[in-house]
Motif scaffolding. Structure first.
Motif, PDB file in Angstrom:
ATOM      1  N   GLU A 131       0.819  -1.224   0.000  1.00  0.00           N
ATOM      2  CA  GLU A 131       0.000   0.000   0.000  1.00  0.00           C
ATOM      3  C   GLU A 131       0.843   1.260   0.000  1.00  0.00           C
ATOM      4  O   GLU A 131       0.361   2.332  -0.397  1.00  0.00           O
ATOM      5  CB  GLU A 131      -0.929  -0.012   1.215  1.00  0.00           C
ATOM      6  N   THR A 132       2.087   1.157   0.408  1.00  0.00           N
ATOM      7  CA  THR A 132       2.962   2.321   0.459  1.00  0.00           C
ATOM      8  C   THR A 132       3.798   2.483  -0.802  1.00  0.00           C
ATOM      9  O   THR A 132       4.580   3.433  -0.907  1.00  0.00           O
ATOM     10  CB  THR A 132       3.912   2.212   1.668  1.00  0.00           C
ATOM     11  N   SER A 133       3.655   1.584  -1.775  1.00  0.00           N
ATOM     12  CA  SER A 133       4.471   1.646  -2.985  1.00  0.00           C
ATOM     13  C   SER A 133       3.932   2.671  -3.970  1.00  0.00           C
ATOM     14  O   SER A 133       2.723   2.761  -4.195  1.00  0.00           O
ATOM     15  CB  SER A 133       4.523   0.273  -3.664  1.00  0.00           C
ATOM     16  N   ARG A 134       4.839   3.420  -4.552  1.00  0.00           N
ATOM     17  CA  ARG A 134       4.488   4.320  -5.653  1.00  0.00           C
ATOM     18  C   ARG A 134       5.653   4.332  -6.637  1.00  0.00           C
ATOM     19  O   ARG A 134       6.802   4.109  -6.262  1.00  0.00           O
ATOM     20  CB  ARG A 134       4.187   5.739  -5.137  1.00  0.00           C
ATOM     21  N   PRO A 135       5.376   4.552  -7.922  1.00  0.00           N
ATOM     22  CA  PRO A 135       6.425   4.424  -8.935  1.00  0.00           C
ATOM     23  C   PRO A 135       7.585   5.390  -8.713  1.00  0.00           C
ATOM     24  O   PRO A 135       7.392   6.553  -8.352  1.00  0.00           O
ATOM     25  CB  PRO A 135       5.692   4.753 -10.241  1.00  0.00           C
ATOM     26  N   THR A 136       8.797   4.876  -8.929  1.00  0.00           N
ATOM     27  CA  THR A 136       9.995   5.712  -8.893  1.00  0.00           C
ATOM     28  C   THR A 136      10.768   5.514 -10.201  1.00  0.00           C
ATOM     29  O   THR A 136      10.389   4.707 -11.046  1.00  0.00           O
ATOM     30  CB  THR A 136      10.895   5.364  -7.696  1.00  0.00           C
ATOM     31  N   THR A 137      11.842   6.274 -10.351  1.00  0.00           N
ATOM     32  CA  THR A 137      12.644   6.239 -11.573  1.00  0.00           C
ATOM     33  C   THR A 137      14.096   5.917 -11.226  1.00  0.00           C
ATOM     34  O   THR A 137      14.503   5.978 -10.059  1.00  0.00           O
ATOM     35  CB  THR A 137      12.608   7.601 -12.281  1.00  0.00           C
ATOM     36  N   HIS A 138      14.879   5.615 -12.254  1.00  0.00           N
ATOM     37  CA  HIS A 138      16.300   5.376 -12.024  1.00  0.00           C
ATOM     38  C   HIS A 138      17.006   6.654 -11.559  1.00  0.00           C
ATOM     39  O   HIS A 138      18.037   6.582 -10.890  1.00  0.00           O
ATOM     40  CB  HIS A 138      16.964   4.840 -13.289  1.00  0.00           C
ATOM     41  N   SER A 139      16.470   7.809 -11.916  1.00  0.00           N
ATOM     42  CA  SER A 139      17.062   9.066 -11.441  1.00  0.00           C
ATOM     43  C   SER A 139      16.827   9.260  -9.950  1.00  0.00           C
ATOM     44  O   SER A 139      17.701   9.764  -9.237  1.00  0.00           O
ATOM     45  CB  SER A 139      16.466  10.250 -12.212  1.00  0.00           C
ATOM     46  N   ARG A 140      15.648   8.866  -9.492  1.00  0.00           N
ATOM     47  CA  ARG A 140      15.303   8.927  -8.064  1.00  0.00           C
ATOM     48  C   ARG A 140      14.672   7.600  -7.673  1.00  0.00           C
ATOM     49  O   ARG A 140      13.442   7.488  -7.574  1.00  0.00           O
ATOM     50  CB  ARG A 140      14.351  10.100  -7.791  1.00  0.00           C
ATOM     51  N   PRO A 141      15.489   6.584  -7.448  1.00  0.00           N
ATOM     52  CA  PRO A 141      14.959   5.224  -7.306  1.00  0.00           C
ATOM     53  C   PRO A 141      14.285   4.911  -5.987  1.00  0.00           C
ATOM     54  O   PRO A 141      13.481   3.979  -5.915  1.00  0.00           O
ATOM     55  CB  PRO A 141      16.194   4.354  -7.504  1.00  0.00           C
ATOM     56  N   THR A 142      14.610   5.644  -4.927  1.00  0.00           N
ATOM     57  CA  THR A 142      14.099   5.269  -3.610  1.00  0.00           C
ATOM     58  C   THR A 142      13.442   6.438  -2.891  1.00  0.00           C
ATOM     59  O   THR A 142      13.669   7.609  -3.207  1.00  0.00           O
ATOM     60  CB  THR A 142      15.226   4.716  -2.712  1.00  0.00           C
ATOM     61  N   TYR A 143      12.629   6.090  -1.921  1.00  0.00           N
ATOM     62  CA  TYR A 143      12.097   7.054  -0.958  1.00  0.00           C
ATOM     63  C   TYR A 143      11.891   6.296   0.342  1.00  0.00           C
ATOM     64  O   TYR A 143      11.870   5.059   0.374  1.00  0.00           O
ATOM     65  CB  TYR A 143      10.771   7.674  -1.448  1.00  0.00           C
ATOM     66  N   VAL A 144      11.765   7.029   1.439  1.00  0.00           N
ATOM     67  CA  VAL A 144      11.577   6.418   2.749  1.00  0.00           C
ATOM     68  C   VAL A 144      10.180   6.745   3.250  1.00  0.00           C
ATOM     69  O   VAL A 144       9.773   7.914   3.273  1.00  0.00           O
ATOM     70  CB  VAL A 144      12.633   6.908   3.757  1.00  0.00           C
TER      71      VAL A 144
END
Length: 367
Positions: free
Chosen positions: A275-288
């Motif tokens: 439920e906490t997943s949202r799309p990211t990119t190779h430029s900004r691959p992660t979030y906390v």
């Protein structure tokens, strides 16, 4: 038939729809292939190689996307959609169930959308999804291990441990191609690995192959909660062909994970399994979020684009030749598995899972 191969424009997308060898096969079969300049240059497939294989090099995406059939890697981006036209065959990954906006635009353009990810073979397998799943499963472990490093926001756990220190715990949801490849990589690193699935026959097979090196567990809510909350790295690799991924990891469960643990959601192309997943990119691959590092890149295999392009063309080329040689209607008359790849047809949704998830009327295709 004229076949267009545009340069991919999604973030850090260096794959290309056809290798020079693939172009040579199509040209040898009597077709004309228009390759946009620079389409494969980043991975060592320059314009000269394509020209020597018989391609016509065109200068713009407009020219490449004007062909009656388009062979791509990723779904059309916003700048590409206006260049598409009615009756055009679009052969690529689409992942429509997770993208209502793209689906509506492609329906308006009345394209013939054949999605790699829903083409099946005689055994019901997904031959055009498999090669990229193999790559993504292996990258998932690499990305997860890197994200666990403290300089990337992780908890500082080394998956393989060292003598006298226990290895990290890896939990993999889904024992298909992605999950199996991730498990291989995790076991190779020396991690403590558990894989969950609903298919007991698949779990028995993995147990026979890997024995005690791999822990198998039937996938049910109580097991997911116990294992995920205690994991250092979770890999989400669940797949229901053509449908949105089920949300197996709740927001509350993410909050129960240890700070600095990592979630790699390979199912993000189909909407993600957390439920906490949202799309990211190779430029900004992660979030906390909730203290957990999330890696949810929607085109993970692009990180290893040369290998991925070669593997993808090996799988797609027989189908591309069939579509070009016979025309799509006759090709689908002869190959029911290819017909399963038809998601959109001239303004209608022709795949039952896409129709069900997005609320469209399902219109079976009649070849």
């Amino acid at each position: 038939m004229r076949i267009g191969v545009p340069k991919e424009i999604k973030d850090h997308e260096f794959r290309v729809g056809l290798t020079p060898a693939g172009v040579r096969a199509l040209v040898g079969a009597g077709h004309e292939v228009h390759v946009q300049t620079g389409a494969g240059s980043a991975i060592g497939f320059g314009d000269t190689l394509y020209a020597e294989s018989g391609a016509r090099i065109v200068g713009t995406a407009t020219e490449a996307l004007a062909c009656p059939m388009i062979v791509k890697v990723k779904e059309p981006q916003s700048a590409e959609i206006p260049l598409l036209h009615e009756g055009q065959i679009l052969f690529t990954y689409l992942h429509l169930a997770a993208d209502a906006g793209l689906t509506e635009q492609l329906l308006q353009h009345k394209i013939i959308g054949i999605a790699y990810e829903t083409v099946t073979d005689a055994q019901g397998r997904l031959p055009l999804l498999t090669p990229m799943s193999e790559v993504a499963g292996r990258i998932a472990l690499q990305a997860g291990a890197t994200s666990l490093q403290m300089n990337h926001g992780g908890s500082g756990v080394l998956l393989g441990g060292v003598p006298g220190v226990a290895p990290g715990k890896v939990v993999i949801l889904g024992a298909g191609t992605v999950g199996t490849e991730a498990a291989k990589m995790a076991m190779g690193s020396g991690a403590d690995v558990t894989i969950l699935d609903l298919n007991l026959n698949r779990l028995r097979y993995l147990d026979d192959v890997f024995g005690g090196r791999l822990k198998t567990h039937y996938s049910q809510a109580s097991a997911i909660e116990a294992l995920v909350s205690d994991a250092d790295l979770v890999v989400g690799s669940v797949l229901i062909p053509g449908k949105r991924a089920p949300k197996l990891i709740s927001r509350e469960l993410v909050g129960a994970m240890r700070p600095g643990s990592v979630l790699v959601d390979v199912a993000i192309d189909q909407g993600g399994c957390a439920e906490t997943s949202r799309p990211t990119t190779h430029s900004r691959p992660t979030y906390v979020e909730a203290g957990v590092v999330h890696y949810c890149v929607t085109n993970m295999p692009a990180a290893c684009a040369r290998t991925s392009t070669q593997a993808l063309t090996h799988a797609t080329l027989p189908y591309t030749l069939k579509l070009a040689n016979l025309g799509y209607r006759e090709a689908m008359r002869q190959d029911a598995g290819l017909q399963n790849g038809l998601n959109l047809h001239l303004g209608q949704v022709t795949h039952p899972s896409v129709a069900a998830d997005l609320g469209y009327d399902y219109q079976p295709f009649s070849a």
